[in-house]
Design an enzyme around this catalytic site. Sequence first.
Site, short mmCIF file in Angstrom:
data_model
loop_
_atom_site.label_atom_id
_atom_site.label_comp_id
_atom_site.label_asym_id
_atom_site.label_seq_id
_atom_site.Cartn_x
_atom_site.Cartn_y
_atom_site.Cartn_z
N HIS A 6 -3.49 3.60 0.81
CA HIS A 6 -3.73 3.10 2.17
C HIS A 6 -4.89 3.83 2.86
O HIS A 6 -5.72 3.20 3.51
CB HIS A 6 -2.43 3.25 2.98
CG HIS A 6 -2.31 2.29 4.12
ND1 HIS A 6 -1.09 1.76 4.52
CD2 HIS A 6 -3.22 1.76 4.95
CE1 HIS A 6 -1.30 0.95 5.55
NE2 HIS A 6 -2.58 0.94 5.84
N LYS A 20 0.83 -1.22 0.00
CA LYS A 20 0.00 0.00 0.00
C LYS A 20 0.86 1.26 0.00
O LYS A 20 1.95 1.28 0.59
CB LYS A 20 -0.90 0.02 1.25
CG LYS A 20 -1.56 -1.31 1.56
CD LYS A 20 -2.53 -1.26 2.72
CE LYS A 20 -2.95 -2.66 3.12
NZ LYS A 20 -2.06 -3.31 4.07
N1 LIG Z 1 -5.67 -0.95 5.49
C1 LIG Z 1 -5.57 -0.63 6.74
O1 LIG Z 1 -5.67 0.55 7.12
C2 LIG Z 1 -5.30 -1.69 7.76
C3 LIG Z 1 -5.38 -1.40 9.13
C4 LIG Z 1 -5.14 -2.44 10.04
C5 LIG Z 1 -4.85 -3.71 9.57
N2 LIG Z 1 -4.75 -3.95 8.23
C6 LIG Z 1 -4.41 -5.30 7.70
O2 LIG Z 1 -5.26 -6.27 8.29
C7 LIG Z 1 -4.48 -7.25 8.96
C8 LIG Z 1 -5.23 -7.80 10.15
O3 LIG Z 1 -5.63 -6.77 11.03
P1 LIG Z 1 -4.95 -6.48 12.45
O4 LIG Z 1 -3.58 -7.03 12.44
O5 LIG Z 1 -5.07 -5.05 12.73
O6 LIG Z 1 -5.89 -7.23 13.47
P2 LIG Z 1 -6.45 -8.72 13.66
O7 LIG Z 1 -5.92 -9.64 12.63
O8 LIG Z 1 -7.94 -8.60 13.84
O9 LIG Z 1 -5.88 -9.11 15.12
C9 LIG Z 1 -4.52 -9.31 15.36
C10 LIG Z 1 -4.36 -9.52 16.87
O10 LIG Z 1 -5.08 -10.69 17.28
C11 LIG Z 1 -4.19 -11.63 17.89
N3 LIG Z 1 -4.57 -12.96 17.38
C12 LIG Z 1 -4.32 -13.46 16.15
N4 LIG Z 1 -4.85 -14.68 16.03
C13 LIG Z 1 -5.47 -14.96 17.20
C14 LIG Z 1 -6.19 -16.08 17.67
N5 LIG Z 1 -6.38 -17.15 16.90
N6 LIG Z 1 -6.69 -16.03 18.93
C15 LIG Z 1 -6.51 -14.94 19.70
N7 LIG Z 1 -5.82 -13.84 19.31
C16 LIG Z 1 -5.30 -13.86 18.07
C17 LIG Z 1 -2.80 -11.23 17.46
O11 LIG Z 1 -1.87 -11.55 18.48
P3 LIG Z 1 -0.42 -12.25 18.21
O12 LIG Z 1 0.16 -11.63 16.97
O13 LIG Z 1 0.32 -11.87 19.46
O14 LIG Z 1 -0.66 -13.72 18.09
C18 LIG Z 1 -2.95 -9.72 17.33
O15 LIG Z 1 -2.83 -9.10 18.60
C19 LIG Z 1 -3.19 -6.47 9.32
O16 LIG Z 1 -2.12 -7.30 9.69
C20 LIG Z 1 -2.98 -5.70 8.04
O17 LIG Z 1 -2.43 -6.56 7.05
C21 LIG Z 1 -4.98 -2.96 7.33
#
Ligand SMILES: NC(=O)c1ccc[n+]([C@@H]2O[C@H](COP(=O)([O-])OP(=O)(O)OC[C@H]3O[C@@H](n4cnc5c(N)ncnc54)[C@H](OP(=O)(O)O)[C@@H]3O)[C@@H](O)[C@H]2O)c1
Length: 281
Positions: free
Chosen positions: A108, A75
Amino acid sequence: MTIPTIELNDGNAIPQLGFGVFQIPPPETAKAVEHALAAGYRHIDTAEMYGNERGVGEAIRSSGIARDEVFVTSKLNNNFHRPEDARAAFERTLDELGFDYVDLFLIHWPLPTRYDGDFVSTWQTLAEFKADGRARSIGVSNFQVAHLERLAAETETVPAVNQVEAHPFFHNDAVRAYGREHGIATEAWAPIAKGKVGDDDTIRAVADELGRTPAQVALRWHIQRGDIVFPKSVTPARIEENFALFDFELGDDQMERVGGLDRGEDGRTGPNPDVFDYIPA
Ligand SMILES: NC(=O)c1ccc[n+]([C@@H]2O[C@H](COP(=O)([O-])OP(=O)(O)OC[C@H]3O[C@@H](n4cnc5c(N)ncnc54)[C@H](OP(=O)(O)O)[C@@H]3O)[C@@H](O)[C@H]2O)c1
């Protein structure tokens, strides 16, 4: 495990489940992505803003998996919206990844209060990357309906995807409906609400009924709604858990109960794109 693909409006196909790397520290990124690839993921979502594109590229190369078998998204960062800056930033993204193309490149954030409200020339610049083949598909992220309507009115190119926050506590359905009507696939970021789905009694109850975890229930709910997801984790067992979504399903009643948890704007974990104006120093 076969991951379903979603056909995009430009004819390309994207795996419905991927692996997100937001907030994975750069030195740890290659290891996490290597684990994800070994678990079977073939779709990685990164961004210049995350500072870890290099680790993503390294992990894919060292996996021995052919480049064209992994769908890679990056992005454009918020400080590079002007066309000449966007062109240079896109080249840096390719350099960091070590690839000569990305599968998907996104704006983004729309930043409607910055750049004199002009995200249209930024979008037209991404169309150049699609035309020259260095971005197989292009799209946007965090675009609200009004922002999408403006692209439709002022440009010829319909985004292939819109990547927006969505999860059981924040459905974002108006944006999703616009996408559905106009051929824009929805990607749901923070699909497990940053892990908070595990604190919810309804999701926990459904998980118990199915013999699954709350994260799996939430991710499966997204899959059945037709959205694209890429949960993030640095924890090997969770990386595997989040991939195991295709040997069970939520029944209609379970879909409805999880679907009843929407808190509207109060459910957001991240900023509202209408006012978000962060520009890195
Ligand atoms: N376009 C945008 O503006 C934007 C913004 C935010 C995110 N994103 C994208 O979306 C992806 C996902 O969103 P996100 O990373 O914000 O949040 P998410 O995937 O909803 O949550 C990630 C969190 O949940 C924990 N987790 C993961 N699997 C789990 C499970 N099975 N059980 C319990 N907890 C769990 C992880 O901990 P651990 O890592 O400690 O295991 C981490 O703290 C990002 O990585 C990114 O690629 C895009």
